[in-house]
Scaffold this motif. Structure first.
Motif, PDB file in Angstrom:
ATOM      1  N   LEU A 101      -2.454   6.304   5.553  1.00  0.00           N
ATOM      2  CA  LEU A 101      -3.887   6.168   5.202  1.00  0.00           C
ATOM      3  C   LEU A 101      -4.253   7.190   4.256  1.00  0.00           C
ATOM      4  CD1 LEU A 101      -5.661   4.879   8.492  1.00  0.00           C
ATOM      5  CD2 LEU A 101      -5.113   3.419   6.404  1.00  0.00           C
ATOM      6  N   LYS A 134     -12.137   4.791   6.548  1.00  0.00           N
ATOM      7  CA  LYS A 134     -11.238   5.145   7.657  1.00  0.00           C
ATOM      8  C   LYS A 134     -10.570   6.383   7.639  1.00  0.00           C
ATOM      9  CE  LYS A 134      -9.720   0.526   8.476  1.00  0.00           C
ATOM     10  NZ  LYS A 134      -9.493   0.163   9.763  1.00  0.00           N
ATOM     11  N   LEU A 145     -10.568   2.812   2.448  1.00  0.00           N
ATOM     12  CA  LEU A 145      -9.562   3.906   2.778  1.00  0.00           C
ATOM     13  C   LEU A 145     -10.435   5.150   3.257  1.00  0.00           C
ATOM     14  CD1 LEU A 145      -6.849   3.699   0.439  1.00  0.00           C
ATOM     15  CD2 LEU A 145      -6.511   3.427   2.871  1.00  0.00           C
ATOM     16  N   THR A 187      -5.551  -2.218   5.239  1.00  0.00           N
ATOM     17  CA  THR A 187      -5.388  -0.976   5.863  1.00  0.00           C
ATOM     18  C   THR A 187      -4.683  -1.269   7.278  1.00  0.00           C
ATOM     19  OG1 THR A 187      -7.599  -0.856   6.792  1.00  0.00           O
ATOM     20  CG2 THR A 187      -7.145   0.406   4.948  1.00  0.00           C
ATOM     21  N   GLU A 227       0.890  -1.209  -0.009  1.00  0.00           N
ATOM     22  CA  GLU A 227      -0.025   0.049  -0.095  1.00  0.00           C
ATOM     23  C   GLU A 227       1.013   1.259   0.073  1.00  0.00           C
ATOM     24  OE1 GLU A 227      -0.156  -2.474   2.321  1.00  0.00           O
ATOM     25  OE2 GLU A 227      -1.945  -3.334   2.075  1.00  0.00           O
ATOM     26  N   TRP A 266      -4.407  -5.819  -0.812  1.00  0.00           N
ATOM     27  CA  TRP A 266      -4.201  -4.569   0.004  1.00  0.00           C
ATOM     28  C   TRP A 266      -5.195  -4.569   1.255  1.00  0.00           C
ATOM     29  CZ3 TRP A 266      -5.438  -0.981  -4.845  1.00  0.00           C
ATOM     30  CH2 TRP A 266      -4.164  -0.915  -5.797  1.00  0.00           C
TER      31      TRP A 266
END
Length: 167
Positions: free
Chosen positions: A122, A149, A146, A114, A90, A112
């Motif tokens: 991020l 988040k 993403l 997080t 990432e 991928w």
């Protein structure tokens, strides 16, 4: 799981429209203080404008980009950052050109995640994917993840230096 969802949808569709509207009204009346902004609602309703989020993400992108570039140029001097860059695909998105991003396979995109990414990372990864959008379901799902988040993160002002911009 999907079978239950189909059954619930069938129950809803089989009810007359008036009953569905009455049930929706009752549910709204029961929880007036728990109202959340709709997912499609403007970002201003969620606390910050879309332009502010984009500016934060761009600043985070250039800050993390600088760190990763420094780690690539001197791996011994920035050992921890270089190791993270090698292990976290990432983070590699932040340094990729649009041509390199276009050459990614669906399997690479599927991998991928997080977990383990820091707040600025991020934001930077989200900006990189918005800057060079990718096609494919895994990429779209990752961007949605993403975005969700990043919307929950506090403003990055305390984490970023005053002026991080492209050179």
């Amino acid at each position: 799981m999907s079978e239950m969802l189909v059954i619930k949808m069938g129950e809803l569709v089989n009810r007359p429209r008036e009953l569905r509207a009455q049930q929706a009204e009752r549910m709204r009346a029961q929880a007036p203080g728990q109202r959340r902004p709709e997912p499609g609602a403007p970002a201003a309703a969620r606390g910050s404008s879309a332009a502010q989020f984009k500016a934060w993400n761009e600043r985070a992108f250039w800050h993390v980009h600088g760190q990763l570039t420094a780690a690539l140029s001197d791996p011994d001097g920035h050992r921890a950052t270089f190791q993270r860059l090698c292990n976290r695909h990432e983070l590699q998105l932040i340094l990729m050109t649009s041509g390199e991003m276009g050459a990614l396979t669906q399997a690479q995109m599927q991998a991928w995640g997080t977990g383990g990414l820091q707040h600025l990372e991020l934001r930077a990864a989200l900006f990189a994917l918005q800057r060079n959008p990718l096609s494919g379901r895994p990429a779209a799902q990752f961007v949605q993840l993403l975005t969700a988040k990043v919307r929950e993160l506090p403003p990055p002002d305390s984490l970023l230096p005053a002026a991080d911009a492209p050179e």
